[in-house]
Design a protein around this motif. Structure first.
Motif, short mmCIF file in Angstrom:
data_model
loop_
_atom_site.label_atom_id
_atom_site.label_comp_id
_atom_site.label_asym_id
_atom_site.label_seq_id
_atom_site.Cartn_x
_atom_site.Cartn_y
_atom_site.Cartn_z
N ALA A 268 -34.17 1.06 -10.19
CA ALA A 268 -35.34 1.15 -11.07
C ALA A 268 -36.34 2.16 -10.51
O ALA A 268 -36.96 2.92 -11.26
CB ALA A 268 -35.97 -0.22 -11.23
N ARG A 269 -36.53 2.13 -9.18
CA ARG A 269 -37.45 3.09 -8.57
C ARG A 269 -36.96 4.52 -8.80
O ARG A 269 -37.75 5.42 -9.07
CB ARG A 269 -37.60 2.81 -7.08
N PHE A 270 -35.69 4.73 -8.68
CA PHE A 270 -35.14 6.06 -8.91
C PHE A 270 -35.35 6.50 -10.36
O PHE A 270 -35.67 7.67 -10.63
CB PHE A 270 -33.65 6.06 -8.57
N ARG A 271 -35.21 5.55 -11.31
CA ARG A 271 -35.41 5.89 -12.71
C ARG A 271 -36.86 6.26 -12.99
O ARG A 271 -37.14 7.21 -13.72
CB ARG A 271 -34.98 4.72 -13.59
N LEU A 272 -37.81 5.48 -12.38
CA LEU A 272 -39.22 5.81 -12.58
C LEU A 272 -39.57 7.16 -11.97
O LEU A 272 -40.33 7.94 -12.56
CB LEU A 272 -40.08 4.71 -11.95
N ARG A 273 -39.02 7.42 -10.80
CA ARG A 273 -39.30 8.71 -10.16
C ARG A 273 -38.71 9.85 -10.99
O ARG A 273 -39.32 10.91 -11.13
CB ARG A 273 -38.71 8.72 -8.75
N LYS A 274 -37.55 9.64 -11.56
CA LYS A 274 -36.93 10.66 -12.39
C LYS A 274 -37.74 10.92 -13.65
O LYS A 274 -37.92 12.07 -14.06
CB LYS A 274 -35.52 10.22 -12.75
N GLN A 275 -38.28 9.84 -14.26
CA GLN A 275 -39.12 10.02 -15.45
C GLN A 275 -40.39 10.79 -15.12
O GLN A 275 -40.84 11.63 -15.90
CB GLN A 275 -39.46 8.65 -16.05
N ALA A 276 -40.98 10.49 -13.95
CA ALA A 276 -42.19 11.22 -13.54
C ALA A 276 -41.89 12.70 -13.34
O ALA A 276 -42.67 13.58 -13.73
CB ALA A 276 -42.76 10.61 -12.27
N LEU A 277 -40.73 13.00 -12.73
CA LEU A 277 -40.36 14.39 -12.51
C LEU A 277 -40.11 15.11 -13.83
O LEU A 277 -40.47 16.28 -13.99
CB LEU A 277 -39.12 14.46 -11.62
N VAL A 278 -39.50 14.40 -14.78
CA VAL A 278 -39.28 15.00 -16.10
C VAL A 278 -40.61 15.31 -16.78
O VAL A 278 -40.80 16.38 -17.38
CB VAL A 278 -38.41 14.07 -16.98
N GLY A 279 -41.57 14.38 -16.67
CA GLY A 279 -42.89 14.62 -17.25
C GLY A 279 -43.59 15.81 -16.64
O GLY A 279 -44.15 16.66 -17.36
N TRP A 280 -43.53 15.91 -15.31
CA TRP A 280 -44.14 17.06 -14.65
C TRP A 280 -43.39 18.35 -14.97
O TRP A 280 -43.97 19.43 -14.95
CB TRP A 280 -44.19 16.84 -13.14
N ALA B 224 -45.10 19.32 -18.16
CA ALA B 224 -46.52 19.64 -18.01
C ALA B 224 -46.78 20.68 -16.93
O ALA B 224 -47.84 21.32 -16.93
CB ALA B 224 -47.32 18.37 -17.68
N GLY B 225 -45.82 20.86 -16.01
CA GLY B 225 -46.04 21.76 -14.89
C GLY B 225 -46.36 23.19 -15.27
O GLY B 225 -47.33 23.77 -14.75
N PRO B 226 -45.60 23.82 -16.17
CA PRO B 226 -45.93 25.22 -16.54
C PRO B 226 -47.34 25.36 -17.11
O PRO B 226 -48.05 26.31 -16.79
CB PRO B 226 -44.86 25.56 -17.58
N PHE B 227 -47.74 24.39 -17.95
CA PHE B 227 -49.10 24.48 -18.51
C PHE B 227 -50.14 24.33 -17.40
O PHE B 227 -51.12 25.07 -17.37
CB PHE B 227 -49.30 23.40 -19.56
N VAL B 228 -49.93 23.36 -16.51
CA VAL B 228 -50.90 23.14 -15.43
C VAL B 228 -51.00 24.39 -14.55
O VAL B 228 -52.10 24.79 -14.14
CB VAL B 228 -50.49 21.91 -14.60
N ALA B 229 -49.85 25.01 -14.26
CA ALA B 229 -49.87 26.21 -13.42
C ALA B 229 -50.61 27.35 -14.10
O ALA B 229 -51.46 28.02 -13.47
CB ALA B 229 -48.43 26.61 -13.09
N VAL B 230 -50.32 27.60 -15.38
CA VAL B 230 -51.00 28.68 -16.10
C VAL B 230 -52.48 28.37 -16.26
O VAL B 230 -53.34 29.25 -16.10
CB VAL B 230 -50.33 28.90 -17.47
N PHE B 231 -52.81 27.11 -16.56
CA PHE B 231 -54.21 26.72 -16.72
C PHE B 231 -54.99 26.94 -15.43
O PHE B 231 -56.11 27.45 -15.44
CB PHE B 231 -54.28 25.25 -17.14
N GLY B 232 -54.39 26.54 -14.32
CA GLY B 232 -55.07 26.75 -13.04
C GLY B 232 -55.20 28.22 -12.68
O GLY B 232 -56.20 28.64 -12.10
N LEU B 233 -54.18 29.01 -13.04
CA LEU B 233 -54.19 30.42 -12.67
C LEU B 233 -55.17 31.24 -13.49
O LEU B 233 -55.89 32.10 -12.95
CB LEU B 233 -52.78 31.00 -12.81
N VAL B 234 -55.23 31.01 -14.81
CA VAL B 234 -56.03 31.86 -15.68
C VAL B 234 -57.39 31.25 -16.02
O VAL B 234 -58.23 31.94 -16.61
CB VAL B 234 -55.27 32.17 -16.99
N PHE B 235 -57.62 29.99 -15.69
CA PHE B 235 -58.90 29.36 -16.04
C PHE B 235 -59.64 28.84 -14.81
O PHE B 235 -60.77 29.26 -14.54
CB PHE B 235 -58.66 28.21 -17.02
#
Length: 308
Positions: A18-30, A33-44
């Motif tokens: 179950a812990r592995f599944r939760l960690r995998k879901q979190a990684l999928v979410g990031w 969201a990761g590309p947007f967060v990276a671009v947002f931090g870089l250009v804003f």
């Protein structure tokens, strides 16, 4: 005899799978969201952070770039050139934005009424100026305004009259307002028209059953229904007015006596940075202007969304 509450049982720790599944879901979410967060931090976020850093220093003839704390902000808050430019764009905002949004709203209501013949042609023709880049639009209107080489000068020569110079110090702000209105009426019209298209037709039918006329339908049904669109367009227009730069920057070559380097706060910041080499103070003025714009835009949003 009183019954004591049964203590809550502690939940068992999650199993490794179950812990592995939760960690995998979190990684999928990031992963999403990761590309947007990276671009947002870089250009804003990064430019804002760097501007804040620059605003805390000052380049001196002796000692080089030294830390001065809030001295630049105190200078900006007492700078008459900055406040004159801010007052100028404030006047521009108070006059031009209501006229532009009023015209856009009238056009949107006319197209939505269904009584306008050839509404598809009018819709695209009114929106078309928004597709013209601001630099091209400013050059085009600058040629029209010219008294020696443009349309105004040709009218003066053809009819033997002397029309007021649109690029004179007393009229140049109104001339810029005309350019901005020509550019953005279609954009705001599209926002209003799109909001009108999603208003339920049952509201119009109910108003007709109650005997409401066209004007009553507009004031009691259509305008309240597109209130959010009106607020959004107003906020965009407020921000755009405080960011006024392209039009005065282009017209400055044609009217150097009317449009000075501190005509608007953005033009003043540009002149400080690229002509005066005062990068630290330019960053300070930009931050102060950004804070003022954010406060006014947020105030407009609060007042616009407030329920009557």
């Amino acid at each position: 005899m009183t019954l004591l509450p049964t203590p809550a049982k502690a939940l068992p720790p999650p199993r490794p799978r179950a812990r592995f599944r939760l960690r995998k879901q979190a990684l999928v979410g990031w992963g999403f969201a990761g590309p947007f967060v990276a671009v947002f931090g870089l250009v804003f976020l990064a430019p804002i952070g760097y501007a804040l850093y620059l605003s805390l220093f000052r380049d001196r003839l002796i000692g080089g770039n030294s830390f001065v704390g809030t001295d630049n902000y105190r200078q900006a808050l007492t700078d008459p050139q900055f406040w004159e430019g801010l007052a100028r764009v404030g006047l521009f905002l108070a006059v031009q934005v209501p006229i532009m949004l009023g015209i856009a709203l009238l056009v949107a209501l006319a197209i939505d009424s269904g009584r306008l013949y050839g509404k598809a042609f009018f819709r695209i023709s009114i929106f078309l100026p928004y597709a013209v880049p601001a630099v091209v639009a400013s050059l085009m209107w600058g040629f029209i305004y010219g008294t020696r080489f443009g349309l105004v000068g040709n009218i003066n020569d053809a009819f033997g009259v002397t029309l007021p110079d649109p690029l004179s110090p007393s009229l140049v702000l109104a001339s810029i307002g005309n350019i901005v209105t020509w550019e953005f009426v279609g954009y705001n019209m599209l926002i209003f028209y799109s909001a009108l298209k999603v208003v339920p037709r049952s509201l119009y039918e109910a108003a007709a059953i109650d005997g409401a006329g066209e004007w009553r339908v507009v004031t009691a049904v259509k305008l309240p229904a597109i209130r959010s669109a009106l607020v959004i367009a107003t906020i965009f227009s407020v921000i755009g007015s405080f960011q006024l730069f392209n039009e005065p920057s282009i017209l400055q070559k044609l009217a150097p006596n009317a449009i000075t380097s501190d005509f608007t706060p953005n033009l003043y910041t540009y002149s400080l940075s690229f002509s005066g080499q005062q990068h630290n103070y330019a960053a300070t003025v930009a931050i102060v202007m950004g804070v003022i714009t954010a406060i006014i835009a947020y105030t407009v949003q609060l007042r616009g969304m407030r329920k009557g």
